[in-house]
Design an enzyme around this catalytic site. Sequence first.
Site, PDB file in Angstrom:
ATOM      1  CB  CYS A  58     -79.006  38.436 -56.563  1.00 18.61           C
ATOM      2  SG  CYS A  58     -78.779  39.691 -55.271  1.00 18.61           S
TER       3      CYS A  58
ATOM      4  NE  ARG B 289     -74.423  47.686 -53.815  1.00 21.21           N
ATOM      5  CZ  ARG B 289     -75.288  47.226 -52.974  1.00 21.21           C
ATOM      6  NH1 ARG B 289     -75.571  47.677 -51.841  1.00 21.21           N
ATOM      7  NH2 ARG B 289     -75.365  45.655 -53.019  1.00 21.21           N
TER       8      ARG B 289
ATOM      9  CD  GLN C  59     -73.177  41.963 -50.780  1.00 15.37           C
ATOM     10  OE1 GLN C  59     -73.397  41.164 -51.882  1.00 15.37           O
ATOM     11  NE2 GLN C  59     -73.894  42.869 -50.682  1.00 15.37           N
TER      12      GLN C  59
ATOM     13  CG  ASP D 235     -74.308  37.423 -51.406  1.00 16.78           C
ATOM     14  OD1 ASP D 235     -75.402  37.397 -50.561  1.00 16.78           O
ATOM     15  OD2 ASP D 235     -74.472  38.021 -52.615  1.00 16.78           O
TER      16      ASP D 235
ATOM     17  CG  HIS E 105     -77.837  34.287 -53.864  1.00 15.26           C
ATOM     18  ND1 HIS E 105     -76.793  34.692 -53.814  1.00 15.26           N
ATOM     19  CD2 HIS E 105     -78.692  35.495 -53.594  1.00 15.26           C
ATOM     20  CE1 HIS E 105     -76.817  36.118 -54.059  1.00 15.26           C
ATOM     21  NE2 HIS E 105     -77.808  36.435 -53.714  1.00 15.26           N
TER      22      HIS E 105
ATOM     23  CE  LYS F 207     -86.111  44.460 -44.811  1.00 12.36           C
ATOM     24  NZ  LYS F 207     -85.298  45.474 -44.933  1.00 12.36           N
TER      25      LYS F 207
ATOM     26  CG  HIS G  47     -81.195  37.624 -51.736  1.00  7.92           C
ATOM     27  ND1 HIS G  47     -80.786  37.893 -52.981  1.00  7.92           N
ATOM     28  CD2 HIS G  47     -82.636  37.591 -52.084  1.00  7.92           C
ATOM     29  CE1 HIS G  47     -81.489  37.963 -53.987  1.00  7.92           C
ATOM     30  NE2 HIS G  47     -82.639  37.898 -53.416  1.00  7.92           N
TER      31      HIS G  47
HETATM   32 ZN   LIG Z   1     -78.621  38.384 -53.363  1.00  5.53          ZN
END
Ligand SMILES: [Zn+2]
Length: 597
Positions: free
Chosen positions: A287, A316, A334, A336, A338, A417, A463
């Site tokens: 992010c 992580r 991910q 991912d 945005h 969310k 996100h």
């Molecule tokens: Zn994010």
Amino acid sequence: MAESEEDRHLKLAGEFDCLPEPLPTLRHSTSHVMAQAVTQLFPEVRVAIGPAIADGFYYDFLKATPFTPEELERVEARMREIVKADLPFTREEWPRAKAIEYFKARNEPFKVEILEGLDVPTVSVYRQGDFLDLCRGPHVPSTGALRAFKLLSSSGAYWRGDEKNPMLQRIYGTAWLTQEDLDKHLWRLEEARKRDHRKLGRELDLFEFHDIAPGAPFWLPGGMIVVRELEQFAREHLDARGYLEISTPLLVNKRLWEQSGHWAYYHENMFLVEVEGDVFGLKPMNCPESTFVYGRALRSYRDLPLRFSEMGRCHRNERSGTLTGLARVRQFTQDDAHIYCRPDQLQAEITDLLDLVREWYATFGLVPSFKLSTRPPEKLGTEQQWDQMEDALAQALSANGLAYDLNKGDGAFYGPKIDIDVEDALGRQWQLATIQLDLNLPERFACEYIDSDGQPKRPVVVHRVIFGSYERFIGILTEHFAGAFPTWLAPVQARVLPVSEKHGDYGRSVFARLRQARIRAELDDRNEKLGYRIRDAQVRKVPYTLVVGEREAQQGTASLRQRGGAESVVLPVERIVADLLAEAGRRSATLTVGRSA
Ligand SMILES: [Zn+2]
Ligand SMILES: [Zn+2]
């Protein structure tokens, strides 16, 4: 956040030990009956706690040696006797001092420790027959209400989960309202064992773990095909919906994490590296860096929405003891994205996103369910902002005709969310997708756009992940399909088997034709019996087997057999090629080639 039942048993906080609903109450009651049976059969054993958990219950005991399978059978048999005796569960209120005295006299140090840690005048105990436990219930009226249960396994577990404490022996069991539910659960467990992605990953040459890199898979050629097909699938969909793909650095100066706020509470979960006197971290999420791409140019209201997608490789530092195959890793990728948009665009963006989610999961035969989490008491922004954000999410769910659960107050402090779970072929639930709105990120990184009134404004940031991570998603798919991937995902789509050495040339030419058509094919011309090679292709879960002999060589055909099928059908090779490519091209979930003329 609600405490786990384990915690409630240890701290005796709240009204009850287990949720006052039929299944948790039944399971918690079964754990008491198990403890009763164990203390009757093994008087030297000390008892710890016995909460209900997902699908069952456990109880921890201090015992010099682990429970053997034979001992578990004896415990279960004794439990059935206790159930038959139909002993009532009765509740009593005791002064705490009396309870301490009672458990001291019975030499139960764990119960004494729990009691001594409390700051209350009275506690409750539950009794059934000769067994009494420190407990706040609730319980079923009597042991006769317990029927459909089974003890599953036993393993070591530290008291309070701390390795400095004594090692206890934990017995796991499962309990259900009906025998039918129990049978279904036992079938699922057995099937899950057979489908375990770690086992299939090795057997099918998909991926492998090595202690040289805990929590990070080595992708083998077969698994890499699945990764590539999924990436291509994702890219096609995202391109069609106006996403722009970016890729941001893995190793970033800790200044970024300080600015994003992650450093304060998350840096212990990050892998850190020192470079030229500065501390850098491997990114645990994408992010903050996506805001650099947003912020590199002056954005106008006309530029929005901007949808930046990223196949973001994250790290992580999960504790080594928690790593489990592809389900819990240290390195993951991910899918991912945005989305930066104006408040008035939010609802349309979420509506489109939910449509994408549905389309996406349908391809894999995964059934999604939706949860909307709304404002918590402590939060950023104004009530009006939250009204607008929550409304956009709710309206988008309705616009897609989707039912959802409302989790009031369960949103993050920076935004509401939607969480999306999917149900797999075994009826198991997995949380995959999250659509998270965020007031915090644009504030911390001062993201702006110039609005139609010429004033700078903050965009709304969304996100979202849909697979979650490629690693975990492939683990789930491997078990969902039991390794028998649909043709478009299958590492090997077709295998060519010449009947004997005489037909080797024709076999090689068919193989070459498949390869040339970009079908992922193998040639099995090993000096083995045909039946053996057909079985081997089935074991390897290859969708299509093409057997070629004398007749096929003369006619330019192959005898086609589908995975799992006993019948074969003779078809022209060109027809097989065309149909197989069409099936893979439309990402069919089922095998269709040769099914009907
Ligand atoms: Zn994010
Ligand atoms: Zn209890």
